[in-house]
Each structure stands twice: as C-alpha cells, then as structure tokens.
Write a protein that holds these residues in place. Structure first.
Motif, PDB file in Angstrom:
ATOM      1  N   TYR A 107       0.832  -1.200   0.000  1.00  0.00           N
ATOM      2  CA  TYR A 107       0.000   0.000   0.000  1.00  0.00           C
ATOM      3  C   TYR A 107       0.869   1.254   0.000  1.00  0.00           C
ATOM      4  N   LYS A 108       0.394   2.268  -0.690  1.00  0.00           N
ATOM      5  CA  LYS A 108       1.040   3.584  -0.631  1.00  0.00           C
ATOM      6  C   LYS A 108       0.343   4.365   0.478  1.00  0.00           C
ATOM      7  N   ILE A 109       1.108   4.744   1.500  1.00  0.00           N
ATOM      8  CA  ILE A 109       0.533   5.326   2.709  1.00  0.00           C
ATOM      9  C   ILE A 109       0.955   6.776   2.862  1.00  0.00           C
ATOM     10  N   SER A 110      -0.005   7.595   3.263  1.00  0.00           N
ATOM     11  CA  SER A 110       0.299   8.930   3.784  1.00  0.00           C
ATOM     12  C   SER A 110      -0.123   8.888   5.245  1.00  0.00           C
ATOM     13  N   GLN A 111       0.721   9.431   6.082  1.00  0.00           N
ATOM     14  CA  GLN A 111       0.460   9.334   7.514  1.00  0.00           C
ATOM     15  C   GLN A 111       0.706  10.660   8.195  1.00  0.00           C
ATOM     16  N   GLN A 152      -0.692  15.820  -3.188  1.00  0.00           N
ATOM     17  CA  GLN A 152       0.741  15.692  -3.441  1.00  0.00           C
ATOM     18  C   GLN A 152       1.200  14.232  -3.533  1.00  0.00           C
ATOM     19  N   GLU A 153       0.685  13.380  -2.642  1.00  0.00           N
ATOM     20  CA  GLU A 153       1.230  12.026  -2.505  1.00  0.00           C
ATOM     21  C   GLU A 153       0.368  10.944  -3.151  1.00  0.00           C
ATOM     22  N   LYS A 154      -0.912  11.217  -3.381  1.00  0.00           N
ATOM     23  CA  LYS A 154      -1.845  10.262  -3.971  1.00  0.00           C
ATOM     24  C   LYS A 154      -1.765   8.889  -3.301  1.00  0.00           C
ATOM     25  N   PRO A 155      -2.066   8.862  -1.982  1.00  0.00           N
ATOM     26  CA  PRO A 155      -1.940   7.598  -1.242  1.00  0.00           C
ATOM     27  C   PRO A 155      -3.124   6.645  -1.483  1.00  0.00           C
ATOM     28  N   ASP A 156      -2.909   5.355  -1.141  1.00  0.00           N
ATOM     29  CA  ASP A 156      -4.000   4.390  -1.124  1.00  0.00           C
ATOM     30  C   ASP A 156      -4.800   4.503   0.174  1.00  0.00           C
TER      31      ASP A 156
END
Length: 160
Positions: A107-111, A152-156
């Motif tokens: 997964y692409k995560i933004s936290q 900016q990050e396009k997270p999942d």
C-alpha cells in the motif's frame, strides 16, 4: 549527528544556531525539527553544501497560513484513525506497526502523527498552527492539510 528540537525558542534560538553552524563546520550531519528563520536557514543550507554534510529540516508550520479558506474539501482516500483512550497505550508504536504492515503489503501510505518528530520517521506531523482559536478553524485547517497531502502524494490510505 545532531538532532535539534526545543520548546523555548526565544531563550535558546541563537545559541542553537551557533551550535549547529559549529557542528556543520566539524562535518556533523544535522536534523532540525523546529522553526528556523529564513535567513538562518539559507545560511545553514550553504554551510551544509560547503562542508558536504547532511542538513535535514522538518518543519511544516507555514502550511496552514498558505492554504486556509472556509470550505471543507472532500477527501477521497480511506482514512484509518488511531486514538489513545489511556496514557501509556503505545499510540506511536501502534501507528508505526500499522504503517510497516501496510507498506509490506504494497500500500502507498500517507500518515499524519501526533509527535513533533514524525517527519524523522517518514511521515507528517500535525502543524503547530492547528492550535488556532476556534474548533471550526482547527477542523477546516486539518481538512486542508489532509487534502494537500492527498493531492501531493496520492496515497492508497491515510493513517492518522
């Protein structure tokens, strides 16, 4: 390596800047987790380049001043929120564990974390300006912050 984070800005600021400059001249790598004035930041970046040392600056306090307006923005990314009901419940460890698990699954995560040094662990911290006067301002500001990161990050997935 020197990691800088302090609370009493007025009392220590210039002493800290002197120490950072001295350390860089002795080829020490620097991580700063608190605000530095623009002219000092420019000088520290130049010293870093001149001496070939790493200078990492993690401070996001200016974000909310630039992106504030009065409309809620819809967030399209799923959000997992982790809250602490009791002291000593290892909230930060749980956030890191979930992050590592989801990353291992691809997964692409933004936290966004509650600790001031979250950027050191690879994710965002809540901007200091979120402590504005009204709850409405806090909610709108945090919404804009999440929206900005999403763009900016396009997270999942988000972890907060």
């Amino acid at each position: 390596m020197i990691i800088v984070d302090y609370k009493d800005k007025d009392l220590l600021y210039y002493d800290i800047i002197k120490i950072i400059k001295r350390a860089m001249c002795k080829e020490k790598n620097i991580v700063v987790l608190t605000e530095i004035k623009e002219n000092d930041l420019t000088e520290l970046k130049k010293i870093s380049k001149d001496y070939g040392v790493s200078f990492r600056y993690y401070y996001n306090n200016n974000f909310l001043k630039l992106h504030y307006n009065k409309n809620i923005v819809e967030i399209d990314t799923p959000v997992v929120a982790i809250f602490q009901l009791y002291n000593n419940s290892n909230l930060f460890d749980i956030q890191l564990g979930l992050r590592n698990y989801l990353l291992s699954k691809g997964y692409k995560i933004s936290q966004i974390g509650t600790e001031r040094n979250c950027e050191f662990f690879g994710f965002h911290s809540i901007p200091l300006d979120i402590s504005m006067d009204s709850y409405n301002s806090k909610i709108l500001s945090f919404n804009k912050y999440i929206s900005y990161i999403e763009d900016q990050e396009k997270p999942d997935i988000f972890i907060i």
